[in-house]
Design a protein around this motif. Sequence first.
Motif, short mmCIF file in Angstrom:
data_model
loop_
_atom_site.label_atom_id
_atom_site.label_comp_id
_atom_site.label_asym_id
_atom_site.label_seq_id
_atom_site.Cartn_x
_atom_site.Cartn_y
_atom_site.Cartn_z
N LEU A 1 0.81 -1.32 0.07
CA LEU A 1 -0.06 -0.01 0.33
C LEU A 1 1.03 1.42 -0.13
CD1 LEU A 1 -3.54 -0.59 2.54
CD2 LEU A 1 -2.78 0.21 -0.22
N THR A 2 2.25 1.16 1.03
CA THR A 2 2.70 2.20 1.13
C THR A 2 3.59 2.69 0.09
OG1 THR A 2 4.24 1.20 2.18
CG2 THR A 2 2.45 2.84 3.59
N ASP A 3 3.89 1.37 -0.77
CA ASP A 3 4.59 1.58 -2.30
C ASP A 3 3.94 1.90 -3.11
OD1 ASP A 3 6.77 0.75 -0.87
OD2 ASP A 3 6.92 -1.64 -1.87
N GLY A 4 2.64 1.78 -3.21
CA GLY A 4 1.80 1.68 -4.33
C GLY A 4 1.43 3.64 -4.01
N MET A 5 1.64 4.27 -2.50
CA MET A 5 1.25 5.44 -2.74
C MET A 5 1.90 6.61 -2.86
SD MET A 5 -1.07 6.18 0.68
CE MET A 5 -1.03 4.89 1.67
N VAL A 6 3.58 5.66 -2.90
CA VAL A 6 4.79 6.58 -2.99
C VAL A 6 4.85 6.35 -4.63
CG1 VAL A 6 6.90 6.14 -3.03
CG2 VAL A 6 5.57 6.13 -0.95
N SER A 7 4.92 5.64 -5.15
CA SER A 7 4.65 5.09 -6.48
C SER A 7 3.96 6.34 -7.18
CB SER A 7 4.72 4.00 -6.81
OG SER A 7 3.79 3.72 -8.99
N LEU A 8 2.66 5.89 -6.80
CA LEU A 8 1.76 7.18 -6.99
C LEU A 8 1.56 8.83 -7.59
CD1 LEU A 8 -2.12 5.57 -6.18
CD2 LEU A 8 -1.14 6.04 -8.52
#
Lengths: 286, 488
Positions: free
Chosen positions: A159-166
């Motif tokens: 989830l955090t990886d996803g947020m950071v990637s976005l």
Amino acid sequence: MALVVPFGQYVPGTSIVHRLDARMKLLVVVTFVLALFLAQGWLGLLICTALLLALYLTAKIPLRRAARGLKPILILLTFTFLANALTLSALPLGEAPLIQNANPFAGPFALPESISFTAGGGFGFKPPGALRGLYFALRIVLLVCVTSLLTYTTPIVSLTDGMVSLMRPLAKLRVPTEDIAMMFSIALRFIPITAEEAEKIMVAQSARGAVFNKGGLIKRARAWLPVIIPLFVSLFRRADELASAMETRCYRGKGRTHLRTTQLRAADLAIGGFGAVALILIGILL
Amino acid sequence: MLSFEHVSYRYPDAPSQALTDISFSLRPGEYVVLLGSNGSGKSTLAQLTNGLLLPEAGRVRIGDLQTDNRMTIRELRSQVGFVAQNPDNQIVSTTVLDEVAFGPENLGFEREKIRANVTKALEALGLVGFEERDPNSLSGGEKQRLVIAGLLAMDPVFLVLDEPTSMLDAEGRAEVREAIAKLHAQGHGILHITHELHYAHEADRVLALKDGQLVYDGNPAALLSEDNLLVDFGLKADDKGDDKGDGPFCHACENMTKGTVPFVIPSSSLKLQAVHYSYNFNTPEERAVLKGVDLTIDLGSYTLISGSTGSGKSTLLRILAGLLAPTKGQVSFSTGKEIKPGDVGIVFQHPESQLFARSVEEEILFGPNNLGLLSGATKEERAQLVTEALAAVGLDPQAFTQRSPFTLSGGEMRRVAIASVLAMHPSFMLLDEPTAGLDAQGRAFIHRLIAQLQESGAGLVVVSHDIEEFQQRAQDHLTLRDGRLWRL
């Protein structure tokens, strides 16, 4: 003492909901929430409900678990329902909103209370108000259930990886995205460690006769000082040591390379994209 | 070659120098053990090796790279891996794979190079198969190996390890010790900083630090056979004993007074009968840790309870101290009185982490105040209690009463924490890993304290995985395995 996890804790699985890229899941959840607020009546909300039920079934997450997640907001739900059911009845019968457009005043982010209290006047239970209360309560239930589904089916790290990637495109605007990602990661790592440490200090102070749950507010707040002070001292020491460890390993916010690839698969893009568009349409049209 | 050339260092506002005129060098491939007691300056030296601290005089360098050159510090750090005591405070990522890749990513290596280095490092430290695990789910030894792997993936020439095993249990120590031997065999230069003598046997060369000065540089065997030197350097307690003849000589104990302890709870023993404890009791995730424990602790007795990590030692201690109710079974004093928090003295592992007050005096009076022992006490009586408690741990009351606990040295903090428990005048004392991280003098102090408490009539329980340290002195040795206590 267990750490209270907001929403749900990850339930491992292999369903398509589990496997969907975290960024796409975030996108779908955001549009789902948007649809909930854009929807102008029962039809939109019921379609959203059906969709969410289907997703829970696909992900094989027991509905009982979702219901348990609603416990903490039970008071809010009851209040929402009662506030509408009781105060709306003050309006003359003819002016009571019809079922079809149950929330005529609601913009996308209107709060239920703001409307219901404008009515004023006497109290009494009337069906139109009750229906409207039900509508708002259901909207909150769906909101919580959809975010819970996200956390049931996605490990926090993804989830955090996803947020950071976005967030990554923001790097061009000189937003320190690498540093923000680092902070997320450190926070995630140290929340359980700090919780465990707090518990240990609490037990140690109890052994010295400290009592945490007696007396008035000020007395209770003071009772926590022997836990909070050592905890902060320890956190500062940890921060200091962690900074040294990061320096030792040549950390810098810019110019890092990455081991993990963050390529989206075509299937992720397709599902995410279609899902988002469909939800927006539901919200706008219904 | 990693060289120290006439290096001195003083901390800001410190009255004296932490290190004075240190010169030595470490060759690639060499295994050097640096010995020193607590406060000898060894951690300061460790932090000077890769520029975390900069020398006040002299210089530290590897070839042409000097630690005080900001332009080349990253290059220097990529050559000197630095491992600190506490693995928890050195791990930044939420998976093992990301953690090992962190250093190489910072150095800007290509993806293929990162992958190759990470694989190599995981293999060297025996962490293959752990890639997607959360570091929080690893054991202490595994965490410290993960830290070493993260540094190894950066292709360092030297590794500097500052007390890498002091926070670990016996198993973790063995794992890290093995890892160090392996890295040495693979050709890394290693500087291993420790106060534990036994590591010196495996070293190519030994350095010893005393009061900030390098007092020995040479052959391990020559130093290890010189008992006088070891005692002088604070690496070994003089086991000839002092004039009183109880335990090894201990400087801190010179001012210790026995005093008579008025026990608060009059009782002849502490009893556990068929005690069971399960986590998540009555849920599908129920996990039983204690499965029928019977134990009697008499006044004046000294019991050692050993057991591996996760065997339930801490749970048992909490139950004994009345801090946790058993899921089944009886816990009480022999008089039948129920045990409530505060009735039994308990010194937790690293008790200094519970200090919070503005002054040592306030810290010591916290417990007695909470228990209501001081209601109606005069100012003099309070002062008397503080004086007694400090004297019992060998600290000069005049010098310490008004100081902030946070300005004390690590050893002094631990003694104040113990004094704050003694001040509650418990008739039973439980100590959890009381010698963890202490050097020879610190350990001698703990043994003396236990002997004195026992002599004054208290019942003692020590919980430790370090059997050798305690078993000769304890009267009874029990071990916790499979949820039950076994007599050895």
